[in-house]
Design an enzyme around this catalytic site. Structure first.
Site, PDB file in Angstrom:
ATOM      1  N   VAL A  68       0.862  -1.181   0.000  1.00 11.63           N
ATOM      2  CA  VAL A  68       0.000   0.000   0.000  1.00 11.63           C
ATOM      3  C   VAL A  68       0.898   1.231   0.000  1.00 11.63           C
ATOM      4  CG1 VAL A  68      -1.967  -1.091   1.142  1.00 11.63           C
ATOM      5  CG2 VAL A  68      -0.182  -0.015   2.524  1.00 11.63           C
ATOM      6  N   SER A  69       0.310   2.374  -0.327  1.00 12.64           N
ATOM      7  CA  SER A  69       1.123   3.581  -0.512  1.00 12.64           C
ATOM      8  C   SER A  69       1.386   4.358   0.761  1.00 12.64           C
ATOM      9  CB  SER A  69       0.453   4.506  -1.538  1.00 12.64           C
ATOM     10  OG  SER A  69       0.355   3.865  -2.797  1.00 12.64           O
ATOM     11  N   SER A  70       0.469   4.315   1.735  1.00 17.82           N
ATOM     12  CA  SER A  70       0.606   5.194   2.896  1.00 17.82           C
ATOM     13  C   SER A  70       0.174   4.492   4.183  1.00 17.82           C
ATOM     14  CB  SER A  70      -0.230   6.462   2.696  1.00 17.82           C
ATOM     15  OG  SER A  70      -1.596   6.121   2.539  1.00 17.82           O
TER      16      SER A  70
END
Length: 214
Positions: A68-70
């Site tokens: 996931v990105s964040s």
């Protein structure tokens, strides 16, 4: 002229027993022997090497990768990991799960670097992802090509549920701006968070407008 091996030498090369070699011969599984004048089995080492690689591939474990990105997407990361675990277990595969928390444009993430090392060393026989973009936002096809070259199968669990072109383009633009704004203002700065929030809202509005017109 290629070197000829005894049945015991051939078995050692392939990592199996002489009995297995004899059975594979009978079943026609790519093992061909020559006979000496004394009727002893001899095996061409050049013909055994492809079989050795096939056996090695079949015995290699599966690697599942989640990203996931964040930090605010940690719950999604846990869902990905659970889905990968259930999918691999249901297929009876021996597997390991690697995960990353970071941008799909970041090529230096710890999990991704470990994944690439395992591909280059041919330590895995299969790569499993929930979606293609969980690997990288750009460049996933290059890694898939490398997997094909190394004889590594790639499995995408949700291959059929792809985003529309507009949704993918909006996500790509948001990802690019997020990365560069974080570098400019700092990833935790108030100015950066406000900019990303405004961009996210603009992207969402654009997507909704696109759906309404279609």
């Amino acid at each position: 002229m290629s070197k000829l091996l005894t049945i015991r030498e051939a078995a050692n090369l392939l990592g199996v027993s002489p009995q297995t070699i004899r059975r594979w011969e009978r079943e026609g599984k790519g093992i061909v022997c020559q006979r000496t004048p004394g009727k002893q089995r001899r095996y061409d080492v050049s013909l055994l090497r492809p079989q050795r690689r096939l056996i090695k591939q079949q015995n290699r474990p599966t690697l599942a990768y989640a990203r996931v990105s964040s930090h605010d997407q940690k719950e999604d990361l846990l869902r990905q990991e659970k889905m990968l675990e259930m999918f691999c277990s249901s297929n009876g595969w021996t597997f390991e799960i690697l995960s990353d928390l970071g941008s799909g444009m970041n090529y230096h993430k710890k999990g991704l670097r470990k994944l690439l090392q395992k591909i280059l060393n041919e330590d895995i026989g299969r790569l499993v992802l929930t979606h293609k973009d969980r690997l990288l936002r750009f460049g996933a096809e290059l890694i898939f090509a490398l997997c094909e070259e190394r004889g590594i199968e790639v499995v995408l669990i949700n291959q059929g549920s792809e985003s529309t072109f507009e949704e993918e383009l909006a996500a790509d633009v948001l990802e690019i701006i997020t990365v560069f704004s974080a570098r400019l203002y700092g990833s935790r700065s108030r100015k950066n968070k406000k900019l990303i929030q405004n961009l996210s809202e603009a992207v969402l509005d654009a997507q909704q407008s696109s759906k309404a017109t279609n």
